[in-house]
Design a protein around this motif. Structure first.
Motif, mmCIF file in Angstrom:
data_model
loop_
_atom_site.group_PDB
_atom_site.id
_atom_site.type_symbol
_atom_site.label_atom_id
_atom_site.label_comp_id
_atom_site.label_asym_id
_atom_site.label_seq_id
_atom_site.Cartn_x
_atom_site.Cartn_y
_atom_site.Cartn_z
ATOM 1 N N HIS A 272 0.755 -1.235 -0.081
ATOM 2 C CA HIS A 272 -0.044 -0.009 0.067
ATOM 3 C C HIS A 272 0.997 1.360 -0.139
ATOM 4 O O HIS A 272 0.317 2.371 -0.120
ATOM 5 C CB HIS A 272 -0.862 0.060 1.240
ATOM 6 C CG HIS A 272 -2.226 -0.790 0.827
ATOM 7 N ND1 HIS A 272 -3.300 -0.519 0.818
ATOM 8 C CD2 HIS A 272 -2.158 -2.139 0.903
ATOM 9 C CE1 HIS A 272 -4.375 -1.478 0.448
ATOM 10 N NE2 HIS A 272 -3.623 -2.755 0.659
ATOM 11 N N ALA A 273 2.075 1.129 0.306
ATOM 12 C CA ALA A 273 2.951 2.105 0.087
ATOM 13 C C ALA A 273 3.539 2.577 -1.392
ATOM 14 O O ALA A 273 4.207 3.396 -1.520
ATOM 15 C CB ALA A 273 4.206 2.174 1.075
ATOM 16 N N LEU A 274 2.994 1.708 -2.208
ATOM 17 C CA LEU A 274 3.516 1.904 -3.583
ATOM 18 C C LEU A 274 3.813 3.264 -4.105
ATOM 19 O O LEU A 274 4.515 3.576 -4.777
ATOM 20 C CB LEU A 274 2.765 0.989 -4.468
ATOM 21 C CG LEU A 274 3.121 1.092 -5.923
ATOM 22 C CD1 LEU A 274 4.578 0.720 -6.458
ATOM 23 C CD2 LEU A 274 2.153 0.118 -6.910
ATOM 24 N N PRO A 275 2.420 3.890 -4.172
ATOM 25 C CA PRO A 275 2.587 5.247 -4.629
ATOM 26 C C PRO A 275 3.784 6.158 -3.856
ATOM 27 O O PRO A 275 4.223 7.090 -4.780
ATOM 28 C CB PRO A 275 1.158 6.073 -4.313
ATOM 29 C CG PRO A 275 0.203 4.792 -4.058
ATOM 30 C CD PRO A 275 1.020 3.787 -3.439
ATOM 31 N N ASP A 276 3.949 5.840 -2.822
ATOM 32 C CA ASP A 276 5.099 6.803 -2.048
ATOM 33 C C ASP A 276 6.331 6.217 -2.394
ATOM 34 O O ASP A 276 7.330 7.139 -2.904
ATOM 35 C CB ASP A 276 4.855 6.759 -0.542
ATOM 36 C CG ASP A 276 3.563 7.456 -0.198
ATOM 37 O OD1 ASP A 276 3.610 8.668 -0.222
ATOM 38 O OD2 ASP A 276 2.895 6.770 0.501
#
Length: 282
Positions: A272-276
């Motif tokens: 869920h941290a992929l965008p960051d």
């Protein structure tokens, strides 16, 4: 005492039955926030494998994120937030073998990119490969082909960087040290060296999960850093999506970050941290 013995036997039996073991417990110290599932505005095209997502306003030449494993909507959110970026998401099953097998066809990757370019009318560059968990299996096979390697500019491995153990199990080396099979990691080492030299960009993140039946991301990243002669620096800071960062190592355009946690929610946190995490490749 009898109860303690029975408990120990039950744990041993459970461990023998499981193929891998991020801890079956769930810890509640960290919040484990999650992205809200949504479908960003844009156009979608089915490909030979995977789905191409194109947000509005793409230029004739645009960056492309190709993401393996985990919800396709997360890759779409990452591309939409990055701005001016398309994404191909591929969900091929469980285990790294499910991702490696299709890309044993050395032509599949370039065929996939060509199909995406034909259906979109866009030339894609730079190309980023990202894989969470088992998704690294596809990236490994793709990079083994020189023509593919030349086309890939950036790699992001999200708590997915594994190999087997020499002897088939941990603790089989001298002094009961574990010895990992390095052959399957060599192409990642090549890419990491190119990133250190400034020719590519690479980010690797990992947790503290110990699968048991194959080498952990910690063991594999320790091996990689030893080959690169890069030290880990101990840190303690908050990362994206409530992750707690414990270590950092970087040189040139290469970065490796270790996060706390040995449970399944800690593993999913990193997805869920992929965008960051995608921003770290810029």
């Amino acid at each position: 005492m009898k109860a303690l013995v029975l408990f120990a036997l039950s744990v041993a039996t459970l461990g023998a039955q499981q193929a891998q073991n991020p801890s079956p417990m769930v810890e509640h110290t960290r919040a484990h926030p999650r992205l809200k599932e949504e479908a960003p505005a844009g156009r979608r095209e089915a490909l030979e494998v995977g789905t191409l997502f194109m947000p509005g306003g793409l230029k004739k030449t645009a960056p492309l994120l190709i993401h393996f494993h985990g919800g396709g909507w997360i890759a779409e959110i990452a591309a939409a937030r990055a701005g001016g970026t398309a994404a191909i998401s591929l969900q091929l099953g469980s285990g790294s073998g499910a991702y490696a097998k299709p890309f044993a066809d050395p032509q599949l990757f370039l065929r996939l990119v060509a199909e995406a370019e034909a259906k979109s009318g866009i030339t894609f560059a730079p190309i980023t490969l990202s894989g969470w968990s088992a998704g690294y299996g596809a990236i490994r096979e793709i990079l083994k082909v020189p023509a593919n390697y030349a086309r890939v500019d950036r790699v992001l491995l999200i708590d997915g960087f594994h190999t087997g153990y020499v002897g088939g199990a941990p603790g089989k080396g001298p002094g009961q040290e574990s010895v990992i099979e390095a052959d399957g990691l060599q192409i990642f080492l090549q890419f990491a060296r190119d990133a250190v030299a400034g020719r590519k960009r690479m980010v690797i993140t990992h947790s503290e999960i110990f699968p048991g039946t194959f080498a952990s991301t910690t063991e594999c990243t320790d091996w990689l850093l030893a080959q690169l002669a890069l030290p880990r620096k101990a840190v303690l800071r908050w990362g994206p999506m409530g992750l707690q960062q414990l270590s950092d190592a970087s040189s040139g355009r290469f970065r490796l970050v270790g996060f706390a946690g040995n449970t399944a929610p800690d593993h999913v946190d990193q997805l869920h941290a992929l965008p960051d995490l995608l921003k770290w490749l810029k």
